[in-house]
Design a protein around this motif. Sequence first.
Motif, mmCIF file in Angstrom:
data_model
loop_
_atom_site.group_PDB
_atom_site.id
_atom_site.type_symbol
_atom_site.label_atom_id
_atom_site.label_comp_id
_atom_site.label_asym_id
_atom_site.label_seq_id
_atom_site.Cartn_x
_atom_site.Cartn_y
_atom_site.Cartn_z
ATOM 1 N N PHE A 101 -2.256 -0.098 15.382
ATOM 2 C CA PHE A 101 -1.387 -1.140 15.925
ATOM 3 C C PHE A 101 -1.490 -2.415 15.101
ATOM 4 N N ASP A 102 -2.483 -2.461 14.212
ATOM 5 C CA ASP A 102 -2.662 -3.608 13.328
ATOM 6 C C ASP A 102 -2.154 -3.202 11.942
ATOM 7 N N THR A 103 -1.114 -3.869 11.475
ATOM 8 C CA THR A 103 -0.500 -3.535 10.183
ATOM 9 C C THR A 103 -1.519 -3.593 9.053
ATOM 10 N N GLU A 104 -2.385 -4.602 9.093
ATOM 11 C CA GLU A 104 -3.394 -4.753 8.031
ATOM 12 C C GLU A 104 -4.308 -3.528 7.966
ATOM 13 N N LYS A 105 -4.779 -3.051 9.139
ATOM 14 C CA LYS A 105 -5.632 -1.870 9.181
ATOM 15 C C LYS A 105 -4.864 -0.625 8.761
ATOM 16 N N ALA A 106 -3.605 -0.540 9.179
ATOM 17 C CA ALA A 106 -2.796 0.645 8.910
ATOM 18 C C ALA A 106 -2.650 0.896 7.417
ATOM 19 N N PHE A 107 -2.512 -0.165 6.627
ATOM 20 C CA PHE A 107 -2.218 0.004 5.209
ATOM 21 C C PHE A 107 -3.346 -0.443 4.293
ATOM 22 N N ALA A 108 -4.505 -0.801 4.872
ATOM 23 C CA ALA A 108 -5.631 -1.317 4.074
ATOM 24 C C ALA A 108 -6.028 -0.374 2.949
ATOM 25 N N LYS A 109 -6.041 0.925 3.210
ATOM 26 C CA LYS A 109 -6.476 1.882 2.185
ATOM 27 C C LYS A 109 -5.479 2.017 1.032
ATOM 28 N N TYR A 110 -4.308 1.412 1.172
ATOM 29 C CA TYR A 110 -3.271 1.500 0.129
ATOM 30 C C TYR A 110 -3.158 0.230 -0.704
ATOM 31 N N ARG A 111 -4.011 -0.755 -0.424
ATOM 32 C CA ARG A 111 -3.935 -2.024 -1.185
ATOM 33 C C ARG A 111 -4.208 -1.777 -2.661
ATOM 34 N N LEU A 112 -3.433 -2.456 -3.493
ATOM 35 C CA LEU A 112 -3.618 -2.334 -4.949
ATOM 36 C C LEU A 112 -4.616 -3.350 -5.445
#
Length: 112
Positions: A101-112
């Motif tokens: 439900f937290d966008t930051e957590k949802a995509f954290a593993k995809y950060r460049l």
Amino acid sequence: SFMNIGLISCLIMGGLFLIVASIFALLKEKGAILISGFNSLSKKEREKYNQKKISQDMRNSLFLWSVVFLIGAVLCYFISQYTAIVAFIVWIILFFRDVHFDTEKAFAKYRL
């Protein structure tokens, strides 16, 4: 009739997930924009993430969900309509394993 509800439900869900997975496969990294939460980020923010990997992972999840339901449909046909319930439970577990439900957590593993 009632006896076909499980089979029909599994076929519909499996077919829908297969179609959406195919859309992600065709769009490649452009498919990331279709993902809830990611599409609400600014263009500048979205560029900070590996959109190709996000889209691939979504495609793979959708294909997996499709397989779960198509196996459920086969089991409904040959064993019991109640195997549809098992297919839905397996899907719910897989679905909520990936939901954040937290966008930051949802995509954290995809950060460049």
